[in-house]
Motif scaffolding. Structure first.
Motif, PDB file in Angstrom:
ATOM      1  N   LEU A  33       0.860  -1.184   0.000  1.00  0.00           N
ATOM      2  CA  LEU A  33       0.000   0.000   0.000  1.00  0.00           C
ATOM      3  C   LEU A  33       0.898   1.236   0.000  1.00  0.00           C
ATOM      4  O   LEU A  33       2.097   1.154   0.242  1.00  0.00           O
ATOM      5  CB  LEU A  33      -0.890   0.024   1.253  1.00  0.00           C
ATOM      6  CG  LEU A  33      -1.792  -1.183   1.509  1.00  0.00           C
ATOM      7  CD1 LEU A  33      -2.378  -1.102   2.913  1.00  0.00           C
ATOM      8  CD2 LEU A  33      -2.909  -1.252   0.472  1.00  0.00           C
ATOM      9  N   TRP A  34       0.272   2.390  -0.210  1.00  0.00           N
ATOM     10  CA  TRP A  34       0.971   3.671  -0.063  1.00  0.00           C
ATOM     11  C   TRP A  34       0.325   4.465   1.069  1.00  0.00           C
ATOM     12  O   TRP A  34      -0.900   4.588   1.137  1.00  0.00           O
ATOM     13  CB  TRP A  34       0.918   4.474  -1.354  1.00  0.00           C
ATOM     14  CG  TRP A  34       1.820   3.932  -2.414  1.00  0.00           C
ATOM     15  CD1 TRP A  34       1.461   3.204  -3.511  1.00  0.00           C
ATOM     16  CD2 TRP A  34       3.242   4.071  -2.472  1.00  0.00           C
ATOM     17  NE1 TRP A  34       2.569   2.866  -4.241  1.00  0.00           N
ATOM     18  CE2 TRP A  34       3.683   3.391  -3.631  1.00  0.00           C
ATOM     19  CE3 TRP A  34       4.192   4.704  -1.665  1.00  0.00           C
ATOM     20  CZ2 TRP A  34       5.020   3.323  -4.006  1.00  0.00           C
ATOM     21  CZ3 TRP A  34       5.536   4.633  -2.029  1.00  0.00           C
ATOM     22  CH2 TRP A  34       5.940   3.956  -3.184  1.00  0.00           C
ATOM     23  N   CYS A  85      -3.677   3.861   4.781  1.00  0.00           N
ATOM     24  CA  CYS A  85      -3.362   3.939   3.358  1.00  0.00           C
ATOM     25  C   CYS A  85      -4.030   5.148   2.707  1.00  0.00           C
ATOM     26  O   CYS A  85      -5.124   5.559   3.084  1.00  0.00           O
ATOM     27  CB  CYS A  85      -3.760   2.669   2.630  1.00  0.00           C
ATOM     28  SG  CYS A  85      -5.488   2.206   2.778  1.00  0.00           S
ATOM     29  N   SER A  86      -3.319   5.710   1.737  1.00  0.00           N
ATOM     30  CA  SER A  86      -3.873   6.797   0.933  1.00  0.00           C
ATOM     31  C   SER A  86      -4.121   6.353  -0.500  1.00  0.00           C
ATOM     32  O   SER A  86      -4.816   7.034  -1.247  1.00  0.00           O
ATOM     33  CB  SER A  86      -2.931   8.005   0.944  1.00  0.00           C
ATOM     34  OG  SER A  86      -1.634   7.633   0.519  1.00  0.00           O
ATOM     35  N   SER A  87      -3.522   5.212  -0.878  1.00  0.00           N
ATOM     36  CA  SER A  87      -3.826   4.622  -2.186  1.00  0.00           C
ATOM     37  C   SER A  87      -3.452   3.149  -2.173  1.00  0.00           C
ATOM     38  O   SER A  87      -2.584   2.714  -1.397  1.00  0.00           O
ATOM     39  CB  SER A  87      -3.090   5.351  -3.313  1.00  0.00           C
ATOM     40  OG  SER A  87      -1.697   5.157  -3.221  1.00  0.00           O
ATOM     41  N   GLU A  92      -2.382  -0.747  -8.147  1.00  0.00           N
ATOM     42  CA  GLU A  92      -3.231  -1.569  -9.005  1.00  0.00           C
ATOM     43  C   GLU A  92      -2.976  -3.052  -8.792  1.00  0.00           C
ATOM     44  O   GLU A  92      -3.925  -3.857  -8.757  1.00  0.00           O
ATOM     45  CB  GLU A  92      -2.998  -1.193 -10.479  1.00  0.00           C
ATOM     46  CG  GLU A  92      -4.038  -1.760 -11.430  1.00  0.00           C
ATOM     47  CD  GLU A  92      -5.461  -1.289 -11.109  1.00  0.00           C
ATOM     48  OE1 GLU A  92      -6.397  -2.100 -11.262  1.00  0.00           O
ATOM     49  OE2 GLU A  92      -5.625  -0.120 -10.697  1.00  0.00           O
ATOM     50  N   TRP A 104      -4.916  -4.824  -5.703  1.00  0.00           N
ATOM     51  CA  TRP A 104      -6.356  -5.096  -5.655  1.00  0.00           C
ATOM     52  C   TRP A 104      -6.645  -6.592  -5.744  1.00  0.00           C
ATOM     53  O   TRP A 104      -7.523  -7.117  -5.048  1.00  0.00           O
ATOM     54  CB  TRP A 104      -7.092  -4.348  -6.768  1.00  0.00           C
ATOM     55  CG  TRP A 104      -7.138  -2.874  -6.565  1.00  0.00           C
ATOM     56  CD1 TRP A 104      -6.357  -1.932  -7.175  1.00  0.00           C
ATOM     57  CD2 TRP A 104      -8.012  -2.153  -5.673  1.00  0.00           C
ATOM     58  NE1 TRP A 104      -6.679  -0.674  -6.718  1.00  0.00           N
ATOM     59  CE2 TRP A 104      -7.693  -0.775  -5.804  1.00  0.00           C
ATOM     60  CE3 TRP A 104      -9.012  -2.532  -4.792  1.00  0.00           C
ATOM     61  CZ2 TRP A 104      -8.354   0.212  -5.076  1.00  0.00           C
ATOM     62  CZ3 TRP A 104      -9.674  -1.547  -4.057  1.00  0.00           C
ATOM     63  CH2 TRP A 104      -9.342  -0.196  -4.206  1.00  0.00           C
ATOM     64  N   PHE A 124      -6.910   7.653   3.520  1.00  0.00           N
ATOM     65  CA  PHE A 124      -8.201   7.707   2.844  1.00  0.00           C
ATOM     66  C   PHE A 124      -9.168   8.575   3.639  1.00  0.00           C
ATOM     67  O   PHE A 124      -9.174   8.565   4.876  1.00  0.00           O
ATOM     68  CB  PHE A 124      -8.827   6.313   2.765  1.00  0.00           C
ATOM     69  CG  PHE A 124      -8.366   5.467   1.612  1.00  0.00           C
ATOM     70  CD1 PHE A 124      -7.857   6.020   0.444  1.00  0.00           C
ATOM     71  CD2 PHE A 124      -8.471   4.087   1.690  1.00  0.00           C
ATOM     72  CE1 PHE A 124      -7.453   5.224  -0.613  1.00  0.00           C
ATOM     73  CE2 PHE A 124      -8.075   3.281   0.631  1.00  0.00           C
ATOM     74  CZ  PHE A 124      -7.564   3.850  -0.522  1.00  0.00           C
ATOM     75  N   GLU A 152     -13.310   7.972   0.115  1.00  0.00           N
ATOM     76  CA  GLU A 152     -12.330   7.124  -0.578  1.00  0.00           C
ATOM     77  C   GLU A 152     -12.362   5.699  -0.036  1.00  0.00           C
ATOM     78  O   GLU A 152     -12.210   4.725  -0.800  1.00  0.00           O
ATOM     79  CB  GLU A 152     -10.937   7.729  -0.437  1.00  0.00           C
ATOM     80  CG  GLU A 152     -10.758   9.016  -1.242  1.00  0.00           C
ATOM     81  CD  GLU A 152      -9.507   9.785  -0.884  1.00  0.00           C
ATOM     82  OE1 GLU A 152      -9.017  10.534  -1.747  1.00  0.00           O
ATOM     83  OE2 GLU A 152      -9.017   9.649   0.267  1.00  0.00           O
ATOM     84  N   ALA A 178     -13.172   2.174  -2.084  1.00  0.00           N
ATOM     85  CA  ALA A 178     -12.368   0.954  -2.007  1.00  0.00           C
ATOM     86  C   ALA A 178     -13.228  -0.240  -1.609  1.00  0.00           C
ATOM     87  O   ALA A 178     -13.086  -1.340  -2.168  1.00  0.00           O
ATOM     88  CB  ALA A 178     -11.220   1.144  -1.009  1.00  0.00           C
TER      89      ALA A 178
END
Length: 226
Positions: free
Chosen positions: A145-146, A166-168, A171, A174, A197, A201, A205
């Motif tokens: 994760l970021w 996590c903020s993002s 890909e 997932w 998030f 957001e 998710a």
């Protein structure tokens, strides 16, 4: 579930911090995986670890998984030594390289190999996971994760996934959480934040993963539980 300062924060007078709802009294975020007849796994060692272990009757830790190395997730690290004493063994700890760099500096006395007089130190086996692994019959899938610009880890245990701070979600990650039945995901507040998030957001998710149930974690003092 809580923010870095916990809820209520020190000297806080906001609506949530003065709430009478017991669910608005939140310790720092951590989870404990108690698999019957198998491993007992702790995720993160928060500054509240002693209080959390006493409150929830944590009596054994077979492994510790770190999501990342921010203070609210690591400052209870020294409490591991009590479980070393009880269990008579070193405890394997898993973290990515970024987290180990901070842990090894913050808790230098554990890793520098020098003798310490007057008290014990945590006995740990430092492991950097390179892919899925197992602990006492429990399968663990690290999920990259970021957290802003920091690479961190979420974790999947069978049909359960834990994605805090996590903020993002990259890909390629997932697919690692596809098909889970229960998802725990970061949702700091409604206002945008560079490293977490928002609620909106997090809901996006959740919709993409499509679990049967989902929980929000790392809610700060701007969000009342209700």
């Amino acid at each position: 579930l809580a923010e870095p300062a916990g809820v209520p924060g020190v000297v806080s007078v906001g609506v949530v911090c003065t709430s009478t709802d017991p669910k608005d009294s939140r310790l720092r975020p951590s989870i404990y995986i108690a698999a019957a007849g198998r491993a007992q796994i702790l995720v993160d060692t928060t500054p509240d670890l002693r209080q959390q272990a006493l409150r929830y009757g944590v009596r054994r830790i077979d492994a510790v998984l770190f999501t990342h190395s921010h203070a609210d997730h690591i400052l209870g690290f020294d409490e591991i030594r009590r479980f070393n004493t009880l269990q008579g063994a070193s405890i394997p700890c898993y973290a990515n390289r970024t987290a180990w760099d901070i842990l090894e500096r913050s808790f230098y006395y554990v890793f520098d190999g020098l003798p310490r007089l007057g008290g014990g130190v945590p006995q740990v086996d430092a492991i950097e996971p390179r892919g899925p692994f197992a602990i006492g019959g429990v399968s663990v899938v690290p999920v990259p994760l970021w957290h802003g610009e920091m690479p961190i880890l979420g974790y999947r245990f069978g049909s359960f996934a834990y994605l805090t701070d996590c903020s993002s979600i990259p890909e390629e990650s997932w697919a690692l959480v596809g098909g889970v039945e229960t998802l725990v995901v970061d949702a700091l507040r409604d206002e945008p934040h560079p490293t977490h998030f928002t609620v909106a957001e997090a809901l996006e998710a959740i919709a993409r993963v499509g679990p049967r149930r989902a929980y929000l974690t790392h809610m700060n003092h701007d969000l009342g539980h209700a």
